[in-house]
Design a protein around this motif. Structure first.
Motif, PDB file in Angstrom:
ATOM      1  N   UNK A 116       0.893  -1.326  -0.272  1.00  0.00           N
ATOM      2  CA  UNK A 116      -0.091   0.131   0.288  1.00  0.00           C
ATOM      3  C   UNK A 116       0.637   0.933   0.092  1.00  0.00           C
ATOM      4  N   UNK A 117       0.681   1.826   1.042  1.00  0.00           N
ATOM      5  CA  UNK A 117       1.516   3.537   1.058  1.00  0.00           C
ATOM      6  C   UNK A 117       2.458   3.687   2.233  1.00  0.00           C
ATOM      7  N   UNK A 138       4.036  -9.827   9.297  1.00  0.00           N
ATOM      8  CA  UNK A 138       2.598  -9.110   9.487  1.00  0.00           C
ATOM      9  C   UNK A 138       2.413  -8.391   9.185  1.00  0.00           C
ATOM     10  N   UNK A 139       1.971  -7.729   7.991  1.00  0.00           N
ATOM     11  CA  UNK A 139       1.479  -6.875   7.349  1.00  0.00           C
ATOM     12  C   UNK A 139       0.588  -5.705   7.547  1.00  0.00           C
ATOM     13  N   UNK A 140      -0.189  -4.622   7.854  1.00  0.00           N
ATOM     14  CA  UNK A 140      -1.607  -3.851   7.798  1.00  0.00           C
ATOM     15  C   UNK A 140      -2.289  -3.659   6.110  1.00  0.00           C
ATOM     16  N   UNK A 141      -3.508  -3.665   6.396  1.00  0.00           N
ATOM     17  CA  UNK A 141      -3.893  -3.800   5.345  1.00  0.00           C
ATOM     18  C   UNK A 141      -4.874  -2.418   5.710  1.00  0.00           C
ATOM     19  N   UNK A 146      -6.020  -4.062  -1.555  1.00  0.00           N
ATOM     20  CA  UNK A 146      -4.357  -3.245  -1.156  1.00  0.00           C
ATOM     21  C   UNK A 146      -3.460  -4.065  -2.234  1.00  0.00           C
ATOM     22  N   UNK A 147      -2.857  -3.057  -3.056  1.00  0.00           N
ATOM     23  CA  UNK A 147      -1.412  -3.238  -4.044  1.00  0.00           C
ATOM     24  C   UNK A 147      -0.572  -3.372  -3.269  1.00  0.00           C
ATOM     25  N   UNK A 148       0.009  -4.594  -3.737  1.00  0.00           N
ATOM     26  CA  UNK A 148       2.013  -5.172  -3.103  1.00  0.00           C
ATOM     27  C   UNK A 148       2.434  -5.003  -4.086  1.00  0.00           C
ATOM     28  N   UNK A 149       3.495  -4.134  -3.680  1.00  0.00           N
ATOM     29  CA  UNK A 149       4.993  -4.164  -4.562  1.00  0.00           C
ATOM     30  C   UNK A 149       5.934  -5.024  -4.393  1.00  0.00           C
TER      31      UNK A 149
END
Length: 904
Positions: A116-117, A138-141, A146-149
């Motif tokens: 994301x951002x 662990x990631x916050x969505x 949500x976009x993931x690069x």
């Protein structure tokens, strides 16, 4: 007319619905590679004929830092905003090349991710520990789609990507209902100091013994620290920065220098906001996470007046984010079932969570509630029971390490409240390390020892000065302060030294005031006996230890009830195991097992193998279970391994002429053993040629006669066979010591012996557990003696004469009776009961002419006994005490009778 967008839309809708359904159920789901947007200028989309993303052959990277365009981009549908865990399955394009190019030994390949951002983060996609199956963290969505690069490293194929909801640890009901019995007082500071102790510590700074430590802190504190702050770039653990922050915060606490204090606050805020450990797990990374939490907690508490509301809120937010990354997670109940053993019994609870919870208690009392549940409700009561024996169940190294963290908890509560929450018996524990010390500066073996440099290492001196500091300051113990000084002090942590040291307490280096023998009591049975306290490699002092039973607490504790160790100019009888990696086949089948120790083995082919073991070594029950409270340890027989039948010393309690230890360790073994008692008599002869003699008796009843019994001792130097005796040896500082091992029961014609030396020493019956190591334990010798006759009852009786090189053995007269032996050697006449009985019969004793003899009687039934000389009246009466079962007196030539008059 066709409408392809309808088909695509329906496909996407079904895909999103499937994801939403799976997350409602808590499952993980694969993100299809077909949904990825691929940078085709840099990435190939297949590998070995299957879908998989990797860099093209013409793309080579040494860094991912400045590459603008992502290699892969995908919308990850998660159904709703929240915390999610990403997992990846990867494979090196060329594993051989990766191994060739790798300089670290970790084979680590990292990807750059932007979720994301959020700012860019770097995560391990492949390494030597977990291969290509990696949990990325662990990631916050913030949105349901949500976009993931992803930026790929060279030489790596991304084969699969998974996402699953993060489920926080659930506190047990008891923890949720727990109400702390004590809480932090209002106001700050309250970490390590309070309003009463702060002036005392400030005053101590002017003492000359504190000048060096205070000067080191002041220099580091006043020196500006250059820390480049970029909110878009995460940073990894920086120990030097943390030490600088701690020094500045402490300097402010001591001097109220606001300039330095504000720098501590600014550095802590910037550092914690950028600190990211990603998915690093190797090296017990929790210890580094916890150290960062601890440092920030000190700033929060000590520099509290210098922070505004927003700064405190930001620091709390980052502290809780780090708490989430700890091994125990947040709430602190993830993957660790107890704080009394394992990694739960280390810094993360006793220092890191506790410090944080005390610091932020006014704003958020929940962390203190959960942390105090672990410590006050779980840890304190069990340690009150366990530390009745002043030794640590995790042994020399892990015991020293983990006990140091318990002492942090003891100190943090004590300084916060002004009174202790741990039982006072915690003050006695450091004597364990004093008594286990050998003259060459090393230690008798106990538990997993990560300091394995025990023999061919001339200058090695075992040390744990931080634990010694915490101990001597807490107890006001001058002897333990002497140990702290001998171990070199704590130059790398002057802040802790200044917080705790009382300059008025002077170190005492005189160990001669201590008894030569230590009985460690009922919970962790052991007796250590020695002939002196000399602390130099050239010493001829002898040290012997016999372990009993008591209770078993698993983890780094070994299956070694009944093990013997003898030191004289090096280890003559002892352990051969090396702690090289936890849970490896060698570790669980040799190092931690009875076979690596000098003790009895009994083979039952039907004995079940537990806890990932593969070989039946014939030893005591191997356990990785541990009790979590006093009720469990006392009520579950699994943890009980035996008890002390008798323990006694000679007339002089400081320099006893004899030390007697008798244990029942039946329960240490499985039901293959019906009864097993063992006794040791250590004689301090106070001679230079033969300084000590050990008499060892074993009485074992097996369930079946056909079960093979092996009386085993291990040694580092291959033994010699001299007549019917074994000769053990060790050499240190150019001086050699020898131990003559005379087994007189069973006799030489009634026994068989096998010696496994060198590489064969790690052969555990049918299986080999080879180990590569330069240390002599890897190629020692195991001496295994068995009775030729099959019988349920096996008795072993052995005398160890510990001598200087060139000295002659002492002549010994041995007489066996039904229930006891008599011995005559040097200036001793000895009556020694067989280990399974207490004598309650008349005993005849003959004292030779020529000199006075010390008559030593051990294993007598409690009650009154008369001593009568033949044809004369009674000489004296003795009241034999329960659990001691012994006495001695000096006698001239003649025939004597010991008569039980009123035996209990």
């Amino acid at each position: 007319m066709r409408f392809p967008f309808v088909k695509n839309f329906l496909s996407l809708l079904l895909f999103l619905l499937a994801f939403q359904l799976c997350f409602a159920q808590g499952d993980k789901r694969e993100v299809p590679l077909s949904k990825f947007k691929v940078n085709k200028k840099a990435v190939n989309e297949t590998f070995n004929g299957k879908k998989g993303f990797h860099l093209s052959d013409n793309v080579s990277r040494t860094t991912l830092e400045d590459i603008a365009v992502a290699d892969l981009e995908v919308v990850v549908p998660v159904g709703k905003a929240g915390s999610y865990v990403l997992e990846a399955e990867t494979e090196p394009v060329d594993l051989a090349r990766l191994k060739t190019d790798d300089q670290s030994g970790k084979l680590t390949l990292k990807s750059k991710l932007i979720n994301g951002d959020a700012r860019p983060t770097y995560r391990i996609m492949y390494d030597v520990y977990k291969g290509g199956l990696q949990e990325l963290g662990k990631f916050e969505f913030k949105s349901k789609n949500q976009n993931l690069k992803i930026w790929l490293p060279t030489n790596l194929v991304l084969k699969k990507l998974f996402v699953k909801p993060y489920i926080a640890p659930k506190p047990p009901v008891e923890a949720d209902l727990y109400v702390p019995k004590v809480v932090p007082p209002s106001g700050h500071p309250r970490l390590w100091v309070n309003q009463e102790t702060l002036p005392v510590i400030r005053k101590r700074l002017v003492d000359t013994t504190h000048a060096s430590a205070w000067n080191a802190v002041a220099i580091k504190a006043r020196l500006p620290y250059q820390f480049t702050f970029d909110k878009d770039k995460e940073v990894f653990h920086n120990e030097e920065l943390e030490k600088a922050i701690e020094s500045k915060a402490f300097y402010y606490l001591m001097t109220e220098d606001e300039k330095v204090g504000k720098e501590a606050v600014q550095l802590a805020l910037a550092y914690l906001s950028l600190l990211e450990f990603g998915n690093v797990t190797y090296g017990d990374i929790t210890r580094e996470v916890g150290r960062a939490m601890y440092t920030a907690s000190l700033v929060y508490d000590w520099c509290y007046p210098l922070m505004d509301k927003d700064s405190r809120a930001q620091l709390r937010k980052d502290l809780m984010r780090l708490a989430d990354d700890m091994e125990m997670g947040w709430p602190p109940f993830q993957g660790i079932e107890s704080v009394v053993n394992g990694h739960g019994n280390e810094a993360q609870i006793c220092r890191d969570y506790l410090s944080m919870s005390i610091a932020i208690y006014d704003e958020d009392p929940l962390p203190y509630k959960y942390t105090s549940y672990w410590i006050l409700d779980q840890l304190v009561p069990l340690r009150k029971f366990e530390y009745q024996s002043p030794r640590h169940n995790q042994g020399i190294d892990y015991g020293g390490y983990r006990f140091g963290w318990e002492m942090h908890a003891a100190w943090l509560y004590y300084r916060m409240l002004g009174y202790p929450v741990f039982d006072d018996n915690i003050k006695n524990l450091p004597y364990y390390w004093v008594y286990m010390r050998t003259p060459d500066g090393k230690m008798l073996r106990d538990g997993d020892m990560f300091n394995i440099k025990y023999n061919k290492s001339e200058n090695f001196y075992w040390k744990n000065p931080q634990t010694m500091l915490l101990c001597y300051a807490y107890a006001g113990n001058a002897i333990i302060k002497g140990e702290f000084v001998k171990q070199g002090g704590l130059k790398d942590n002057p802040v802790l030294f200044l917080l705790l040291d009382d300059p008025a307490l002077k170190p005492d280096f005189d160990l001669n005031q201590l008894p030569l023998t230590k009985d460690f009591g009922s919970v962790l049975n052991s007796m250590v006996a020695r002939t002196g306290w000399e602390e130099k490699g050239s010493s001829g002092n002898v040290i012997a230890e016999l372990k009993g039973g008591g209770f078993h607490f698993g983890n780094h504790q070994h299956a070694d009830a009944g093990a013997l160790q003898i030191y004289h100019r090096g280890i003559q009888v002892g352990d051969l195991g090396l702690y090289l990696s936890y849970g490896s086949p060698y570790d669980f089948n040799y190092n931690k097992r009875s076979v690596a120790h000098s003790m009895m083995l009994i083979r039952d082919p039907k004995e079940p193998l537990l806890f990932r073991t593969k070989t039946n070594d014939g030893g005591t029950r191997f356990s990785q279970r541990f009790p979590r409270n006093v009720t469990e340890v006392l009520s579950d027989s699994w943890f009980q391994t035996g008890f002390v039948r008798s323990s006694a010393l000679g007339v002089d309690p400081i320099r006893p002429s004899y030390s007697y230890f008798n244990v029942d360790i039946t329960n240490a073994y499985s039901e293959k053993v019906q009864a097993y008692t063992k006794s040791m008599l250590f004689l301090n002869l106070k001679r230079t040629d033969v300084p000590a003699v050990v008499i060892l008796l074993d009485h074992l009843v097996a369930k079946e006669a056909a079960m093979k019994k092996y009386w085993q001792i291990n040694t580092l130097v291959k033994p010699e066979l001299l007549d019917d005796k074994l000769v053990l040896s060790s050499e240190l500082d150019g001086k050699k010591g020898k131990t003559y091992v005379n087994m007189f029961k069973p006799g030489s014609a009634e026994r068989e012996m096998q010696v496994l030396s060198g590489d064969s020493s790690t052969k555990v019956f049918e299986d080999f557990y080879t180990v590569k190591s330069v240390w002599p334990e890897a190629k020692g010798s195991r001496i295994m003696i068995s009775p030729k006759k099959e019988d349920r009852l096996s008795e072993f009786a052995t005398i160890f004469q510990i001598t200087e090189d060139g000295a002659k053995e002492l002549p010994i007269e041995i007489v066996e009776k039904a229930n006891y032996y008599t011995f005559q050697l040097a200036d001793k006449v000895i009556v020694m009961a067989k280990p399974n009985v207490y004598l309650a019969e008349e005993i005849k004793i003959r004292v030779p002419a020529g000199k006075s003899y010390e008559v030593i009687c051990v294993g007598l039934s409690p009650g009154f006994w008369d001593i009568r000389k033949m044809n004369t009246e009674k000489i004296k009466s003795e009241n034999i005490l329960k659990d001691r079962n012994s006495f001695s007196w000096v006698a001239d030539e003649g025939s004597y009778s010991l008569i039980p008059v009123r035996v209990n």
